[in-house]
Design a protein around this motif. Structure first.
Motif, PDB file in Angstrom:
ATOM      1  N   ILE A  74       0.875  -1.178   0.000  1.00 36.58           N
ATOM      2  CA  ILE A  74       0.000   0.000   0.000  1.00 36.58           C
ATOM      3  C   ILE A  74       0.903   1.216   0.000  1.00 36.58           C
ATOM      4  O   ILE A  74       1.638   1.452   0.962  1.00 36.58           O
ATOM      5  CB  ILE A  74      -0.947  -0.042   1.209  1.00 36.58           C
ATOM      6  N   THR A  75       0.862   1.974  -1.092  1.00 37.62           N
ATOM      7  CA  THR A  75       1.867   3.007  -1.316  1.00 37.62           C
ATOM      8  C   THR A  75       1.294   4.237  -2.004  1.00 37.62           C
ATOM      9  O   THR A  75       0.363   4.119  -2.802  1.00 37.62           O
ATOM     10  CB  THR A  75       3.014   2.423  -2.170  1.00 37.62           C
ATOM     11  N   PRO A  76       1.867   5.406  -1.721  1.00 36.12           N
ATOM     12  CA  PRO A  76       1.485   6.579  -2.501  1.00 36.12           C
ATOM     13  C   PRO A  76       2.091   6.473  -3.898  1.00 36.12           C
ATOM     14  O   PRO A  76       3.165   5.895  -4.074  1.00 36.12           O
ATOM     15  CB  PRO A  76       2.098   7.746  -1.715  1.00 36.12           C
ATOM     16  N   CYS A  77       1.396   7.025  -4.882  1.00 40.87           N
ATOM     17  CA  CYS A  77       1.869   6.975  -6.270  1.00 40.87           C
ATOM     18  C   CYS A  77       1.840   8.370  -6.892  1.00 40.87           C
ATOM     19  O   CYS A  77       1.473   8.535  -8.041  1.00 40.87           O
ATOM     20  CB  CYS A  77       0.995   6.030  -7.079  1.00 40.87           C
ATOM     21  N   TYR A  78       2.222   9.366  -6.130  1.00 39.63           N
ATOM     22  CA  TYR A  78       2.157  10.736  -6.625  1.00 39.63           C
ATOM     23  C   TYR A  78       3.288  11.058  -7.586  1.00 39.63           C
ATOM     24  O   TYR A  78       3.102  11.789  -8.541  1.00 39.63           O
ATOM     25  CB  TYR A  78       2.151  11.727  -5.458  1.00 39.63           C
ATOM     26  N   GLU A  79       4.494  10.526  -7.351  1.00 40.27           N
ATOM     27  CA  GLU A  79       5.637  10.847  -8.196  1.00 40.27           C
ATOM     28  C   GLU A  79       6.183   9.640  -8.949  1.00 40.27           C
ATOM     29  O   GLU A  79       6.811   9.787  -9.968  1.00 40.27           O
ATOM     30  CB  GLU A  79       6.757  11.441  -7.344  1.00 40.27           C
ATOM     31  N   ALA A  80       6.036   8.475  -8.413  1.00 38.39           N
ATOM     32  CA  ALA A  80       6.609   7.268  -9.014  1.00 38.39           C
ATOM     33  C   ALA A  80       5.645   6.116  -8.771  1.00 38.39           C
ATOM     34  O   ALA A  80       4.654   6.278  -8.060  1.00 38.39           O
ATOM     35  CB  ALA A  80       7.962   6.985  -8.380  1.00 38.39           C
ATOM     36  N   PRO A  81       5.927   4.937  -9.331  1.00 39.87           N
ATOM     37  CA  PRO A  81       4.996   3.836  -9.154  1.00 39.87           C
ATOM     38  C   PRO A  81       4.819   3.436  -7.701  1.00 39.87           C
ATOM     39  O   PRO A  81       3.784   2.949  -7.328  1.00 39.87           O
ATOM     40  CB  PRO A  81       5.614   2.700  -9.955  1.00 39.87           C
TER      41      PRO A  81
END
Length: 174
Positions: A74-81
């Protein structure tokens, strides 16, 4: 039964990512899976930055990962995958063996479009063979509540459908 590991790249407790982790955990737990959480914000930052794979907490996460049936990232994907925190953690872990599900949080259609391809490529570099299609959740589908965040109904259904595909991957891997 081996546990499913949920890896959460939240920067702090009470974040939107923690709400996605909670909903994901409930969905998988309700299907009889045993789950273990790895909240990356609780791992020693110094060990991650220095690449100290022998730090006790990182050894613990390696043991968890080695004995797991699958992994939900579960990860943010604002700049990269995936967040830099997840990428750093993956570098210190053994190759991924079981099915992997990425749940990404972002804001735009461009982020949604690239997350599956980029995450799949990154995970293959780390040994993953069975990768469920990434689930992208828009951050605007989470509403602020008195207790933190709440995932809207349509987004919950979208996440549940993605986790259904992940469950199928787990079943076929067993």
């Amino acid at each position: 039964m081996s546990p499913i590991i949920t890896v959460v790249a939240a920067a702090r407790p009470g974040s939107k990512l923690e709400e996605l982790a909670r909903v994901s955990t409930e969905a998988l737990h309700g299907n009889g899976f045993r789950l273990r959480a790895v909240p990356l914000h609780q791992l020693p930052e110094s060990a991650l930055l220095a690449g100290d794979a022998d730090a006790p907490t990182l050894r613990w996460t390696r043991r968890l990962l080695t004995g797991s049936a699958g992994v939900v990232l579960i990860t943010p994907c604002y700049e990269a995958p995936m967040s830099r925190l997840v990428r750093t953690w993956l570098e210190l872990m053994p190759p991924l063996r079981g099915p992997v599900q990425v749940v990404g949080l972002g804001a735009t259609q461009a982020q949604a479009s690239g997350v599956d391809y980029a995450a799949r490529r990154l995970l293959r570099e780390h040994g993953a063979q069975r990768i469920a299609p990434a689930c992208f959740v828009r951050d605007r589908s989470l509403e602020s509540t008195v207790d933190g965040w709440s995932l809207g109904g349509a987004a919950q259904e979208h996440l549940a459908a993605a986790l259904g595909v992940f469950r199928e991957e787990l079943a076929s891997a067993a």
